[in-house]
Design a protein around this motif. Structure first.
Motif, PDB file in Angstrom:
ATOM      1  N   THR A   3      47.587  -1.501  -0.357  1.00  0.00           N
ATOM      2  CA  THR A   3      47.578  -0.833   0.944  1.00  0.00           C
ATOM      3  C   THR A   3      46.290  -1.169   1.692  1.00  0.00           C
ATOM      4  N   PHE A   5      44.279  -0.056   5.395  1.00  0.00           N
ATOM      5  CA  PHE A   5      44.291   0.943   6.454  1.00  0.00           C
ATOM      6  C   PHE A   5      43.409   0.523   7.634  1.00  0.00           C
ATOM      7  N   HIS A   7      42.455   2.219  11.923  1.00  0.00           N
ATOM      8  CA  HIS A   7      42.744   3.332  12.833  1.00  0.00           C
ATOM      9  C   HIS A   7      42.150   3.096  14.208  1.00  0.00           C
ATOM     10  N   VAL A  23      51.028   7.871  12.526  1.00  0.00           N
ATOM     11  CA  VAL A  23      50.822   6.805  11.548  1.00  0.00           C
ATOM     12  C   VAL A  23      51.893   5.742  11.754  1.00  0.00           C
ATOM     13  N   LEU A  88      46.498   7.407   1.749  1.00  0.00           N
ATOM     14  CA  LEU A  88      46.549   7.620   3.194  1.00  0.00           C
ATOM     15  C   LEU A  88      45.838   8.914   3.573  1.00  0.00           C
ATOM     16  N   TYR A  91      42.183   8.500   3.263  1.00  0.00           N
ATOM     17  CA  TYR A  91      41.630   7.695   4.354  1.00  0.00           C
ATOM     18  C   TYR A  91      41.475   8.540   5.614  1.00  0.00           C
ATOM     19  N   VAL A 112      46.749   5.872  13.111  1.00  0.00           N
ATOM     20  CA  VAL A 112      46.414   5.214  11.850  1.00  0.00           C
ATOM     21  C   VAL A 112      47.435   4.120  11.555  1.00  0.00           C
ATOM     22  N   GLN A 113      46.941   2.961  11.128  1.00  0.00           N
ATOM     23  CA  GLN A 113      47.797   1.841  10.737  1.00  0.00           C
ATOM     24  C   GLN A 113      47.790   1.719   9.229  1.00  0.00           C
ATOM     25  N   LEU A 114      48.984   1.685   8.631  1.00  0.00           N
ATOM     26  CA  LEU A 114      49.137   1.524   7.184  1.00  0.00           C
ATOM     27  C   LEU A 114      49.930   0.251   6.917  1.00  0.00           C
TER      28      LEU A 114
END
Length: 229
Positions: A3, A5, A7, A23, A88, A91, A112-114
């Motif tokens: 993962t 992350f 933002h 998200v 997540l 974070y 937020v980008q995952l």
């Protein structure tokens, strides 16, 4: 599942977006293809932290939507999905913590980008696999000079903050990673930049150079051990 992350913080959002969080999740797969990003519904930051129980039924709206999305779009084990959700939450907690350096404050809108990479499916991982295979089978790949490795520049990594928009109301965190271990560079950790411009964790690149004198990404060549003797 790996993962990554990122933002964005909007410090001057529309009134209806103030103090909210969304998200966006993207699943990257084979052949550099990826599914259409999934974006959750907007939720107030207070409601996001309103579910403190460990029971699954207490998950907030955003976590529930992401679990449903991942369960439908992938064959990922529930335990793996649960671990991604815990990362997540950690974070987001780090971004919104009052002592963080993210410039987040109450009233901001947080996006937020995952990015998820199931089963180690990523272009970088494939490039590293090919490089390792070639290093094992091609006699050109010899250990780098120990003296050269010892004198490589070491530096402390600091997370970069990229500013978006001319009005500087939004900021985006740019996450970097070592393409050998495929882990994010740790803030304050030691990294080694090669002359070609590629950077790696110190431990990873030193170990790599014990068997190969070329950059794992672009094949820039360092002096070999036998050339220095």
């Amino acid at each position: 599942m790996r993962t990554i992350f990122g933002h964005e913080i909007d410090s001057n959002p529309q009134p209806e977006d103030a103090a909210t969080i969304t998200v966006t999740a993207t699943i990257f797969g084979d052949d550099d293809e990826f599914d259409t990003p999934f974006t959750t519904r907007s939720l107030s930051i207070q409601d996001f932290y309103g579910c403190d129980d460990e029971d699954e039924d207490s998950d907030c709206q955003i976590i529930q939507e992401l679990k449903c999305f991942l369960g439908v779009e992938t064959n990922i084990d529930d335990d793996v999905i649960g671990e991604a959700m815990r990362k997540l939450v950690a974070y987001i907690d780090g971004v919104t913590c009052p002592t963080s350096s993210s410039d987040y404050s109450l009233g901001c809108a947080l996006s937020v980008q995952l990015d998820l990479f199931p089963d180690s499916q990523s272009q970088n991982e494939e490039a590293i696999r090919v490089s390792f295979d070639e290093a094992s089978n091609n006699t050109r790949f010899r250990p780098a000079s120990k003296l050269v490795v010892k004198t490589l520049i070491r530096k402390v990594h600091k997370k970069k903050i990229e500013k978006e928009n001319r009005n500087k109301k939004k900021k985006k965190i740019s996450l970097e990673e070592c393409t050998i271990c495929l882990e994010e560079f740790k803030n304050g950790g030691r990294v080694v930049p090669l002359a070609c411009g590629h950077e790696f964790d110190e431990e990873c690149i030193v170990k790599w150079l014990e068997t190969s004198h070329v950059c794992p990404l672009c094949r820039y060549e360092l002096p070999c051990e036998d050339q220095m003797s």
